[in-house]
Design a protein around this motif. Structure first.
Motif, PDB file in Angstrom:
ATOM      1  N   ILE A  69      43.636 -28.980  12.716  1.00 19.08           N
ATOM      2  CA  ILE A  69      44.433 -28.206  13.679  1.00 19.08           C
ATOM      3  C   ILE A  69      44.965 -26.916  13.014  1.00 19.08           C
ATOM      4  N   ILE A  70      44.398 -25.777  13.374  1.00 16.97           N
ATOM      5  CA  ILE A  70      44.881 -24.482  13.019  1.00 16.97           C
ATOM      6  C   ILE A  70      45.287 -23.754  14.051  1.00 16.97           C
ATOM      7  N   TYR A  71      46.143 -22.887  13.791  1.00 21.44           N
ATOM      8  CA  TYR A  71      46.805 -21.759  14.768  1.00 21.44           C
ATOM      9  C   TYR A  71      46.060 -20.552  14.513  1.00 21.44           C
ATOM     10  N   PRO A  72      45.306 -20.148  15.536  1.00 18.59           N
ATOM     11  CA  PRO A  72      44.444 -19.012  15.236  1.00 18.59           C
ATOM     12  C   PRO A  72      45.130 -17.623  15.009  1.00 18.59           C
ATOM     13  N   GLU A  73      46.526 -17.524  15.379  1.00 21.68           N
ATOM     14  CA  GLU A  73      47.138 -16.334  15.216  1.00 21.68           C
ATOM     15  C   GLU A  73      48.076 -16.074  14.148  1.00 21.68           C
ATOM     16  N   GLY A  74      48.116 -17.574  13.376  1.00 19.16           N
ATOM     17  CA  GLY A  74      48.920 -17.552  12.134  1.00 19.16           C
ATOM     18  C   GLY A  74      50.337 -18.099  12.307  1.00 19.16           C
ATOM     19  N   THR A  75      50.985 -17.144  13.007  1.00 16.99           N
ATOM     20  CA  THR A  75      52.388 -17.221  13.163  1.00 16.99           C
ATOM     21  C   THR A  75      52.671 -17.260  14.679  1.00 16.99           C
ATOM     22  N   ARG A  76      54.030 -17.821  15.106  1.00 11.13           N
ATOM     23  CA  ARG A  76      54.399 -17.842  16.606  1.00 11.13           C
ATOM     24  C   ARG A  76      54.465 -16.463  17.138  1.00 11.13           C
ATOM     25  N   ARG A  77      54.141 -16.461  18.313  1.00  6.55           N
ATOM     26  CA  ARG A  77      54.190 -15.291  19.298  1.00  6.55           C
ATOM     27  C   ARG A  77      54.933 -15.617  20.377  1.00  6.55           C
ATOM     28  N   ALA A  78      55.461 -14.586  20.962  1.00  4.75           N
ATOM     29  CA  ALA A  78      56.243 -14.687  22.005  1.00  4.75           C
ATOM     30  C   ALA A  78      55.361 -15.098  23.433  1.00  4.75           C
ATOM     31  N   PRO A  79      55.795 -15.613  24.409  1.00  4.52           N
ATOM     32  CA  PRO A  79      54.810 -15.696  25.495  1.00  4.52           C
ATOM     33  C   PRO A  79      54.645 -14.280  26.094  1.00  4.52           C
ATOM     34  N   GLY A  80      53.364 -14.287  26.460  1.00  2.03           N
ATOM     35  CA  GLY A  80      53.026 -12.887  27.197  1.00  2.03           C
ATOM     36  C   GLY A  80      52.739 -11.937  26.095  1.00  2.03           C
ATOM     37  N   ALA A  81      52.881 -11.986  24.679  1.00  6.73           N
ATOM     38  CA  ALA A  81      52.887 -10.929  23.818  1.00  6.73           C
ATOM     39  C   ALA A  81      51.197 -10.781  23.548  1.00  6.73           C
ATOM     40  N   GLU A  82      50.769  -9.403  23.103  1.00  5.13           N
ATOM     41  CA  GLU A  82      49.733  -9.065  22.945  1.00  5.13           C
ATOM     42  C   GLU A  82      49.023 -10.211  21.770  1.00  5.13           C
ATOM     43  N   PRO A  83      47.724 -10.699  22.087  1.00  2.00           N
ATOM     44  CA  PRO A  83      47.474 -11.609  21.365  1.00  2.00           C
ATOM     45  C   PRO A  83      47.084 -11.178  19.859  1.00  2.00           C
ATOM     46  N   ALA A  84      46.882 -11.708  18.940  1.00  2.03           N
ATOM     47  CA  ALA A  84      46.661 -11.299  17.437  1.00  2.03           C
ATOM     48  C   ALA A  84      46.058 -12.434  16.691  1.00  2.03           C
ATOM     49  N   TYR A  85      44.793 -12.628  17.103  1.00  2.00           N
ATOM     50  CA  TYR A  85      44.099 -13.866  16.477  1.00  2.00           C
ATOM     51  C   TYR A  85      43.727 -13.094  15.194  1.00  2.00           C
ATOM     52  N   LYS A  86      43.631 -14.124  14.003  1.00  3.50           N
ATOM     53  CA  LYS A  86      42.937 -13.827  12.791  1.00  3.50           C
ATOM     54  C   LYS A  86      41.756 -14.055  12.768  1.00  3.50           C
ATOM     55  N   TYR A  87      41.042 -13.502  11.951  1.00  2.00           N
ATOM     56  CA  TYR A  87      39.446 -13.703  11.763  1.00  2.00           C
ATOM     57  C   TYR A  87      39.100 -15.039  11.009  1.00  2.00           C
ATOM     58  N   GLY A  88      40.266 -15.772  10.295  1.00  2.00           N
ATOM     59  CA  GLY A  88      39.990 -16.831   9.555  1.00  2.00           C
ATOM     60  C   GLY A  88      39.531 -17.932  10.321  1.00  2.00           C
ATOM     61  N   ILE A  89      39.807 -17.877  11.775  1.00  2.00           N
ATOM     62  CA  ILE A  89      39.333 -19.085  12.478  1.00  2.00           C
ATOM     63  C   ILE A  89      38.004 -19.139  12.617  1.00  2.00           C
ATOM     64  N   ALA A  90      37.204 -17.857  12.996  1.00  3.05           N
ATOM     65  CA  ALA A  90      35.862 -17.764  12.988  1.00  3.05           C
ATOM     66  C   ALA A  90      35.095 -18.075  11.730  1.00  3.05           C
ATOM     67  N   GLU A  91      35.745 -17.716  10.625  1.00  3.17           N
ATOM     68  CA  GLU A  91      34.977 -18.166   9.490  1.00  3.17           C
ATOM     69  C   GLU A  91      35.101 -19.779   9.165  1.00  3.17           C
ATOM     70  N   LEU A  92      36.521 -20.162   9.601  1.00  3.01           N
ATOM     71  CA  LEU A  92      36.339 -21.833   9.532  1.00  3.01           C
ATOM     72  C   LEU A  92      35.194 -22.435  10.431  1.00  3.01           C
TER      73      LEU A  92
ATOM     74  N   PRO B  72      44.396 -36.287  12.222  1.00  4.42           N
ATOM     75  CA  PRO B  72      44.273 -34.896  12.229  1.00  4.42           C
ATOM     76  C   PRO B  72      44.581 -34.502  10.865  1.00  4.42           C
ATOM     77  N   VAL B  73      44.623 -33.203  10.509  1.00  5.39           N
ATOM     78  CA  VAL B  73      44.802 -32.703   9.276  1.00  5.39           C
ATOM     79  C   VAL B  73      45.175 -31.067   9.572  1.00  5.39           C
ATOM     80  N   TYR B  74      46.490 -30.784   9.021  1.00  7.62           N
ATOM     81  CA  TYR B  74      46.685 -29.521   9.456  1.00  7.62           C
ATOM     82  C   TYR B  74      46.368 -28.575   8.175  1.00  7.62           C
ATOM     83  N   ILE B  75      46.197 -27.217   8.208  1.00  5.19           N
ATOM     84  CA  ILE B  75      46.631 -26.116   7.377  1.00  5.19           C
ATOM     85  C   ILE B  75      47.783 -25.693   7.392  1.00  5.19           C
ATOM     86  N   LEU B  76      48.627 -25.826   6.231  1.00  8.52           N
ATOM     87  CA  LEU B  76      50.073 -25.263   6.304  1.00  8.52           C
ATOM     88  C   LEU B  76      50.267 -24.806   5.050  1.00  8.52           C
TER      89      LEU B  76
END
Length: 267
Positions: free
Chosen positions: A147-170, A94-98
């Motif tokens: 391995i990439i986290y589509p929301e970029g930063t940690r979100r609390a369980p049940g929180a409104e999703p906040a997916y970044k468009y970067g995952i679609a570009e990749l 695996p390779v991470y974006i960090l």
């Protein structure tokens, strides 16, 4: 007791990281990358074992049959530090974006560098995305798994999703399958909190989304499938009286789903 076990686990977790980095250094840096992966994998498995034995938190990861051969993007829900170390042992290379600042940490940054990760400067999003796509294409040319986290930063369980468009570009640029990953680990290992709650963290590798979709169609499907599976796991935990405490975001989500959580037992 919860506070004592949480403290004991946190101490053991970081001590294990430091000790293993020191102990493995004479071997790790002289091995080829594909052989040296046994060191991070050993640390991950050790951390999961410590969490089970000390904090009483086990794990159950399902859907391994959904991981394709060769190169693909793994897109986990990001709720906890747990999800940064729980999944990579199931991938061959695996390779991470960090964020690049992690590379500056003595010894740890050297370990990360050995595995040829993708450090980015998050100050300029468009520039960082272009760089990430360029380097990811190079890293994945020989079949590595991103391995990439589509929301970029940690979100609390049940929180409104906040997916970044970067995952679609990749997804569009790399032309490989994307495997969504659902879990509610943030209930057991909450972000920015020191408590570790007992129980079993369930995670699911979902069926891969094949390449070739329109970027917006892909993103909508990724969000829908990931969030639906996360909701199912959240409801399952909520109906268990012995489950961990539910944060306000989780309670709000359960209310929106029309689910009444079982009363929690005292820890």
């Amino acid at each position: 007791m919860l506070q004592i076990r949480s403290l004991a686990f946190n101490v053991a977790f970081y001590a294990s990281l430091i000790v293993q980095m020191i102990v493995w250094t004479p071997i790790y840096f002289f091995l080829p990358r594909h052989l040296a992966w046994f060191v991070p994998r050993t640390w991950s498995h050790t951390s999961m074992w410590l969490m089970k034995v000390i904090a009483g938190t086990d794990r159950k990861i399902e859907g391994l049959e959904n991981l394709p051969e060769g190169g693909y993007i793994l897109a986990p829900k990001h709720q906890s530090f747990w999800d940064t170390i729980a999944f990579f042992p199931y991938m061959p290379d695996p390779v991470y974006i960090l964020k690049r600042e992690l590379m500056w940490i003595p010894l740890f940054g050297w370990y990360v560098g050995k595995m040829k990760m993708i450090p980015i400067h998050r100050g300029s999003r468009s520039k960082a995305l272009k760089q990430a796509v360029k380097v990811a294409r190079e890293r994945m040319a020989d079949g590595r798994q991103l391995i990439i986290y589509p929301e970029g930063t940690r979100r609390a369980p049940g929180a409104e999703p906040a997916y970044k468009y970067g995952i679609a570009e990749l997804y569009a640029a790399l032309n490989v399958p994307v495997v969504p990953v659902a879990h509610v680990a943030g209930l057991y290992w909450p972000r920015r909190k020191f408590l570790r709650h007992p129980g079993t963290i369930r995670a699911k590798f979902l069926p891969p989304i094949e390449p070739g979709l329109d970027k917006q169609v892909f993103l909508e499907r990724l969000v829908r499938e990931t969030e639906t599976a996360c909701d199912e796991l959240l409801v399952e935990v909520a109906r268990d009286p012995s489950g961990p405490p539910l944060p306000p975001t989780a309670l709000d989500r359960l209310k929106a789903l029309g689910v009444e959580p079982a009363p929690r037992k005292a820890s």
